[in-house]
Design a protein around this motif. Structure first.
Motif, mmCIF file in Angstrom:
data_model
loop_
_atom_site.group_PDB
_atom_site.id
_atom_site.type_symbol
_atom_site.label_atom_id
_atom_site.label_comp_id
_atom_site.label_asym_id
_atom_site.label_seq_id
_atom_site.Cartn_x
_atom_site.Cartn_y
_atom_site.Cartn_z
ATOM 1 N N GLY A 200 24.296 31.387 22.262
ATOM 2 C CA GLY A 200 24.868 30.046 22.262
ATOM 3 C C GLY A 200 25.517 29.699 23.590
ATOM 4 N N ASP A 201 25.750 28.407 23.795
ATOM 5 C CA ASP A 201 26.430 27.955 25.018
ATOM 6 C C ASP A 201 27.858 28.485 25.038
ATOM 7 N N GLN A 202 28.391 28.661 26.263
ATOM 8 C CA GLN A 202 29.764 29.130 26.375
ATOM 9 C C GLN A 202 30.509 28.385 27.471
ATOM 10 N N ILE A 203 31.813 28.271 27.284
ATOM 11 C CA ILE A 203 32.724 27.721 28.290
ATOM 12 C C ILE A 203 33.667 28.826 28.738
ATOM 13 N N SER A 204 33.804 28.980 30.052
ATOM 14 C CA SER A 204 34.747 29.934 30.631
ATOM 15 C C SER A 204 35.777 29.154 31.440
ATOM 16 N N PHE A 205 37.051 29.448 31.223
ATOM 17 C CA PHE A 205 38.126 28.775 31.957
ATOM 18 C C PHE A 205 39.012 29.819 32.608
ATOM 19 N N GLU A 206 39.142 29.738 33.931
ATOM 20 C CA GLU A 206 40.006 30.630 34.690
ATOM 21 C C GLU A 206 41.155 29.830 35.276
ATOM 22 N N TRP A 207 42.332 30.419 35.270
ATOM 23 C CA TRP A 207 43.488 29.726 35.822
ATOM 24 C C TRP A 207 44.308 30.677 36.706
ATOM 25 N N GLY A 208 45.090 30.078 37.603
ATOM 26 C CA GLY A 208 45.924 30.867 38.488
ATOM 27 C C GLY A 208 47.122 30.075 38.976
ATOM 28 N N ILE A 209 48.261 30.719 39.068
ATOM 29 C CA ILE A 209 49.470 30.137 39.659
ATOM 30 C C ILE A 209 49.866 31.052 40.810
ATOM 31 N N GLY A 210 49.815 30.518 42.031
ATOM 32 C CA GLY A 210 50.026 31.355 43.205
ATOM 33 C C GLY A 210 51.222 30.941 44.038
ATOM 34 N N LYS A 211 51.824 31.910 44.700
ATOM 35 C CA LYS A 211 52.945 31.667 45.603
ATOM 36 C C LYS A 211 52.724 32.440 46.896
ATOM 37 N N LYS A 212 52.665 31.734 48.013
ATOM 38 C CA LYS A 212 52.540 32.382 49.322
ATOM 39 C C LYS A 212 53.898 32.914 49.744
ATOM 40 N N ILE A 213 53.931 34.212 50.032
ATOM 41 C CA ILE A 213 55.170 34.844 50.482
ATOM 42 C C ILE A 213 55.376 34.583 51.974
ATOM 43 N N ASN A 214 54.293 34.658 52.724
ATOM 44 C CA ASN A 214 54.301 34.301 54.145
ATOM 45 C C ASN A 214 52.883 33.865 54.497
ATOM 46 N N SER A 215 52.560 33.735 55.761
ATOM 47 C CA SER A 215 51.253 33.213 56.167
ATOM 48 C C SER A 215 50.104 34.156 55.808
ATOM 49 N N ASN A 216 50.410 35.428 55.525
ATOM 50 C CA ASN A 216 49.361 36.410 55.250
ATOM 51 C C ASN A 216 49.312 36.900 53.804
ATOM 52 N N VAL A 217 50.386 36.768 53.053
ATOM 53 C CA VAL A 217 50.500 37.390 51.731
ATOM 54 C C VAL A 217 50.696 36.329 50.652
ATOM 55 N N GLU A 218 49.955 36.484 49.541
ATOM 56 C CA GLU A 218 50.095 35.590 48.401
ATOM 57 C C GLU A 218 50.034 36.418 47.116
ATOM 58 N N ILE A 219 50.870 36.073 46.144
ATOM 59 C CA ILE A 219 50.857 36.742 44.850
ATOM 60 C C ILE A 219 50.715 35.686 43.762
ATOM 61 N N GLY A 220 50.294 36.123 42.568
ATOM 62 C CA GLY A 220 50.130 35.133 41.529
ATOM 63 C C GLY A 220 49.933 35.706 40.147
ATOM 64 N N LEU A 221 50.045 34.823 39.168
ATOM 65 C CA LEU A 221 49.742 35.093 37.771
ATOM 66 C C LEU A 221 48.392 34.466 37.464
ATOM 67 N N VAL A 222 47.494 35.215 36.820
ATOM 68 C CA VAL A 222 46.134 34.738 36.575
ATOM 69 C C VAL A 222 45.745 35.015 35.124
ATOM 70 N N GLY A 223 44.698 34.337 34.688
ATOM 71 C CA GLY A 223 44.210 34.576 33.345
ATOM 72 C C GLY A 223 42.882 33.902 33.109
ATOM 73 N N TYR A 224 42.275 34.198 31.951
ATOM 74 C CA TYR A 224 41.040 33.512 31.585
ATOM 75 C C TYR A 224 40.929 33.374 30.071
ATOM 76 N N ASP A 225 40.155 32.373 29.696
ATOM 77 C CA ASP A 225 39.844 32.082 28.303
ATOM 78 C C ASP A 225 38.365 31.738 28.231
ATOM 79 N N GLN A 226 37.717 32.205 27.171
ATOM 80 C CA GLN A 226 36.282 31.950 27.034
ATOM 81 C C GLN A 226 35.949 31.699 25.567
ATOM 82 N N TRP A 227 35.099 30.691 25.358
ATOM 83 C CA TRP A 227 34.719 30.329 24.007
ATOM 84 C C TRP A 227 33.221 30.071 23.920
ATOM 85 N N GLN A 228 32.603 30.561 22.880
ATOM 86 C CA GLN A 228 31.239 30.171 22.557
ATOM 87 C C GLN A 228 31.312 28.847 21.811
ATOM 88 N N VAL A 229 30.558 27.847 22.264
ATOM 89 C CA VAL A 229 30.707 26.497 21.717
ATOM 90 C C VAL A 229 29.499 26.033 20.913
#
Length: 293
Positions: A200-229
């Protein structure tokens, strides 16, 4: 027990059982919808999915015997973003070639095997990237080809083609763009495989909330959700639909020495429900290298 379809593809792993398309989320993360400026890019992904258990068809309950395994992929993604504008967006193309190792010990199926091979290839003739003062957006279309061998469970191929449509937005929540929130959605519709089963068809959703610590480093919270539709069709199909949900963390570092970006992420699947066949559940570790040329 129905055959499991466990493979690896662009941006990640196809780890659904007798349902779903090629794409399984967990490899884009923070600012996944942000397309780079015109140029040529190589993206290399090293992804390891550790299977802790198999969910019984149509449920979120573990099959009560030991079912362990790993899927490890080295996925090579090549992207060209041109200077051509379409609908105000930068136009580009991409291709993905994965190399997949599967190592399974599934007591429930009486199956133990390990194989390594090139997996199904993705061709993306349409990549559109828009850029605003405080946002980025993407639209894309492509097809997963049935190029790899799919003769048995540990084979690299999924045994069918998938058309994939992509859309997403990154919003910059601070004036200096150091804080971002993003969402990326992919929709897949699949062809029939070589044993007469059509996922069956499926939908995948990825999300992310990121914070740059400086010009070279970034950290974040991420996740995903997937459903057969939509329902599976053909041999072995049922009215059951799979779903899965995960959360994790990501860190990235821009290395001036190599002129590229290194990313690392960890995801834990906290909720999985199987569809027509058993579904794996587990944890994903991802390493990404991004290099412009």
């Amino acid at each position: 027990m129905n055959k499991l379809m466990i493979g690896t593809v662009l941006f990640g792993l196809s780890l659904s059982a007798n349902a779903g398309g090629h794409y399984v989320p967990g490899v884009e993360g923070v600012k996944g919808p942000s397309v780079p400026p015109p140029g040529n890019y190589y993206l290399g992904y090293l992804v390891r999915y550790d299977i802790d258990a198999l969910k019984a068809p149509g449920t979120d309950a573990d099959i009560p015997v030991s079912n362990k395994g790993t899927v490890t992929a080295i996925t090579n993604r090549f992207v060209h973003i041109s200077n051509t504008k379409i609908l105000g967006a930068d136009y580009g193309v991409e291709a993905i070639v994965p190399i997949i190792n599967k190592d399974f010990n599934f007591t429930a199926a009486g199956y133990t095997n390990e194989k390594t091979a090139i997996g199904d290839i993705y061709v993306g003739p349409v990549v559109l990237g828009w850029h605003g003062d405080r946002w980025d957006a993407v639209g894309a279309a492509g097809i997963w080809l049935d190029t790899a061998n799919s003769g048995e469970l540990a084979s690299a191929g999924d045994g069918f083609k998938s058309v994939m449509l992509t859309g997403g937005v990154t919003a910059y929540l601070s004036e200096d763009k150091s804080l971002s929130a993003s969402g990326l959605m992919r929709y897949e519709t699949n062809s029939e495989n070589d044993v007469g089963f059509e996922p069956g068809d499926q939908i995948s959703f990825e999300w992310g909330i990121g914070k740059k610590i400086n010009s070279n480093v970034e950290i974040g919270l991420v996740g995903y959700d997937q459903w057969q539709v939509s329902k599976d069709k053909g041999t072995g199909s049922t009215a059951n639909k799979f779903s899965k949900h995960a959360i994790g963390v990501e860190g990235s570092y821009f290395s001036p020495a190599i002129g590229g970006i290194l990313k690392a992420a960890y995801y834990n699947e906290y909720d999985v429900e199987a569809g027509s066949g058993p579904a794996p559940t587990g944890d994903t570790i991802r390493l990404t290298f991004i290099k412009p040329f």
